[in-house]
Enzyme design. Structure first.
Site, mmCIF file in Angstrom:
data_model
loop_
_atom_site.group_PDB
_atom_site.id
_atom_site.type_symbol
_atom_site.label_atom_id
_atom_site.label_comp_id
_atom_site.label_asym_id
_atom_site.label_seq_id
_atom_site.Cartn_x
_atom_site.Cartn_y
_atom_site.Cartn_z
ATOM 1 N N LEU A 42 66.470 41.075 41.964
ATOM 2 C CA LEU A 42 66.764 39.810 42.649
ATOM 3 C C LEU A 42 68.269 39.667 42.786
ATOM 4 C CD1 LEU A 42 64.157 37.353 41.101
ATOM 5 C CD2 LEU A 42 64.062 38.597 43.256
ATOM 6 N N HIS A 43 68.835 40.483 43.648
ATOM 7 C CA HIS A 43 70.270 40.509 43.889
ATOM 8 C C HIS A 43 70.500 40.570 45.393
ATOM 9 C CE1 HIS A 43 74.432 41.206 42.808
ATOM 10 N NE2 HIS A 43 74.471 42.190 43.698
ATOM 11 N N ALA A 44 71.572 39.960 45.843
ATOM 12 C CA ALA A 44 72.002 40.008 47.245
ATOM 13 C C ALA A 44 70.892 39.584 48.212
ATOM 14 C CB ALA A 44 72.572 41.367 47.583
#
Length: 88
Positions: free
Chosen positions: A14-16
């Site tokens: 759950l990044h960018a």
């Protein structure tokens, strides 16, 4: 309170971009949605910053929850996004 446990599918977790898509989906719901890494404290799922500070990586388990009218639908909508590979 409806909740659903789901495994993060995106390679970057759950990044960018995946975090932005999850936050956008959560913000569009009729009720506030929270997300927590398994065993951790819940944060508002509509915040990209909150999602990124979870440090939820691919294969990690998260718990998505909401309360109120439409909570089950909100939980399902956000869980469905988290369970997709959003790296493309």
């Amino acid at each position: 309170m409806p909740e659903r446990t789901v495994t993060v599918a995106s390679e970057v977790g759950l990044h960018a971009r995946p975090a932005a898509l999850v936050a956008k989906t959560a913000a569009a719901q009729a009720v506030p949605v929270t997300i927590a890494k398994d065993g951790g404290d819940p944060v508002q799922a509509a915040s990209v910053l909150n999602l990124m500070t979870l440090a939820a990586g691919q294969g990690d388990t998260v718990v998505i929850a909401a309360e109120g009218d439409g909570a089950q639908e909100a939980v399902d909508a956000v869980a469905d996004v988290v369970a997709q590979d959003l790296d493309g």
